[in-house]
Design an enzyme around this catalytic site. Sequence first.
Site, short mmCIF file in Angstrom:
data_model
loop_
_atom_site.label_atom_id
_atom_site.label_comp_id
_atom_site.label_asym_id
_atom_site.label_seq_id
_atom_site.Cartn_x
_atom_site.Cartn_y
_atom_site.Cartn_z
N ARG A 35 0.84 -1.20 0.00
CA ARG A 35 0.00 0.00 0.00
C ARG A 35 0.87 1.24 0.00
O ARG A 35 1.94 1.25 0.61
CB ARG A 35 -0.90 0.01 1.24
CG ARG A 35 -2.16 -0.80 1.06
CD ARG A 35 -3.14 -0.54 2.16
NE ARG A 35 -2.69 -1.06 3.44
CZ ARG A 35 -3.22 -0.73 4.59
NH1 ARG A 35 -4.18 0.17 4.66
NH2 ARG A 35 -2.78 -1.25 5.71
N LEU A 80 -2.94 -12.87 1.02
CA LEU A 80 -2.61 -12.99 2.44
C LEU A 80 -2.93 -11.72 3.21
O LEU A 80 -2.86 -11.71 4.44
CB LEU A 80 -1.12 -13.32 2.61
CG LEU A 80 -0.55 -14.48 1.78
CD1 LEU A 80 0.90 -14.72 2.17
CD2 LEU A 80 -1.37 -15.74 1.96
N SER A 125 -9.00 -18.95 7.93
CA SER A 125 -8.47 -18.98 9.29
C SER A 125 -9.26 -19.92 10.20
O SER A 125 -10.48 -20.06 10.06
CB SER A 125 -8.52 -17.56 9.87
OG SER A 125 -8.34 -17.58 11.27
N GLU A 127 -10.01 -19.22 13.04
CA GLU A 127 -10.92 -18.37 13.82
C GLU A 127 -12.35 -18.45 13.27
O GLU A 127 -13.30 -18.05 13.95
CB GLU A 127 -10.44 -16.92 13.82
CG GLU A 127 -9.18 -16.67 14.63
CD GLU A 127 -9.43 -16.62 16.14
OE1 GLU A 127 -10.57 -16.31 16.55
OE2 GLU A 127 -8.49 -16.91 16.90
N TYR A 149 -13.35 -10.41 13.17
CA TYR A 149 -12.32 -10.97 12.28
C TYR A 149 -12.77 -12.34 11.76
O TYR A 149 -12.72 -12.60 10.55
CB TYR A 149 -10.99 -11.10 13.02
CG TYR A 149 -9.95 -11.89 12.27
CD1 TYR A 149 -9.29 -11.35 11.17
CD2 TYR A 149 -9.61 -13.19 12.66
CE1 TYR A 149 -8.33 -12.07 10.47
CE2 TYR A 149 -8.66 -13.92 11.97
CZ TYR A 149 -8.02 -13.36 10.88
OH TYR A 149 -7.07 -14.09 10.20
N ARG A 184 6.62 -13.12 13.70
CA ARG A 184 5.25 -12.83 14.14
C ARG A 184 5.22 -11.43 14.76
O ARG A 184 6.17 -10.99 15.39
CB ARG A 184 4.85 -13.86 15.19
CG ARG A 184 3.37 -13.88 15.55
CD ARG A 184 2.50 -14.08 14.35
NE ARG A 184 1.33 -14.95 14.62
CZ ARG A 184 0.20 -14.87 13.96
NH1 ARG A 184 0.03 -13.95 13.02
NH2 ARG A 184 -0.79 -15.70 14.21
N VAL A 189 0.10 -13.45 20.86
CA VAL A 189 0.47 -13.98 22.17
C VAL A 189 1.80 -14.74 22.17
O VAL A 189 2.59 -14.62 23.10
CB VAL A 189 -0.67 -14.83 22.77
CG1 VAL A 189 -0.88 -16.13 22.01
CG2 VAL A 189 -0.40 -15.12 24.24
N PRO A 279 -13.52 -10.40 24.91
CA PRO A 279 -14.97 -10.34 25.18
C PRO A 279 -15.66 -11.69 24.95
O PRO A 279 -16.56 -12.07 25.66
CB PRO A 279 -15.48 -9.30 24.18
CG PRO A 279 -14.29 -8.46 23.86
CD PRO A 279 -13.09 -9.36 23.95
#
Length: 323
Positions: A35, A80, A125, A127, A149, A184, A189, A279
């Site tokens: 970008r 990606l 993902s 997730e 996400y 990463r 984490v 949350p």
Amino acid sequence: MLSKRALITGITGQDGSYLTELLLSKGYEVFGVVRRSSTESYERIEHLRDRITLVQADLLDQYSLIEALKAAQPDEVYNLAAQSFVPTSWSQAVLTGEFTALGVTKVLEAVRSVNPKIRFYQASSSEMYGKVLEVPQREETPFYPRSPYGVAKVYGHFITVNYRESYDLFAVSGILFNHESPRRGLEFVTRKVSDGVAKIKLGLATELRMGNLDAKRDWGFAGDYVEAMWLMLQQDAPDDYVIATGETHTVQELVEVAFERAGLDWQKYIVIDPRFIRPAEVDLLIGDPAKAKAKLGWMRKTSFKDLVHMMVDSDIARLEARN
């Protein structure tokens, strides 16, 4: 024979840098989408800059993607790029939807209009499984995302399936479970732990604040996982694959292995901080990579312990060099 050409969105990220290394080792000509920005952040690909071509485009700008494809004329596109930090997706839910969901549609539309023969890889993902409906999770497991996400990734996944079925594109999704490395981002984490351990080891910090130590994840090495992405685009027919280790570890295990590597007792330094509790937590993600093993011949090479050791060693070396 002409070398293959690949275009990677998100080339400056962890996966983009490892994928670039892999493709270059296979003789590809690699183009990366970046970008336009007043501050350039190319540190993960700095060692590759003279071997790749960067083209300016934006996932939110259809025309720029079309121009990037025309310039690169790729055989393969790896999408990606995303707003990929889960906690941020709550505070920037609309932005996450635009990049991580609609951005996929715009890349697919660009592929369809420029050259429908391009092979397309979408970074899906784990997730997407969120509040898991079966353990372990496989390709047929229903999605139940627990973050903006995850929701956006489900859209990206199904729009890829939709374009494959509607327009006969060679479009695949890799449902990648957590994959980590010394590259990463510090907000994740695993890297937060390896960096925190390194700082404590070198006397630069006295504690490490953590959230839920009981959350379980299926963690692998990003360098292993990018090979699966490439393999998916080399098959005779497009399909979707779960890429995972098939084993799970708690955040506490991650902490224990990391501190042990540095010769430290983790219990002396960990402070539980409620600010880092999500949350809506995703408690147990564990993938079944059987299909990838059977059809792609893919298996992870790096163990959980070796991965954590690699990350701790890297962060200690980085901080020692800086100080």
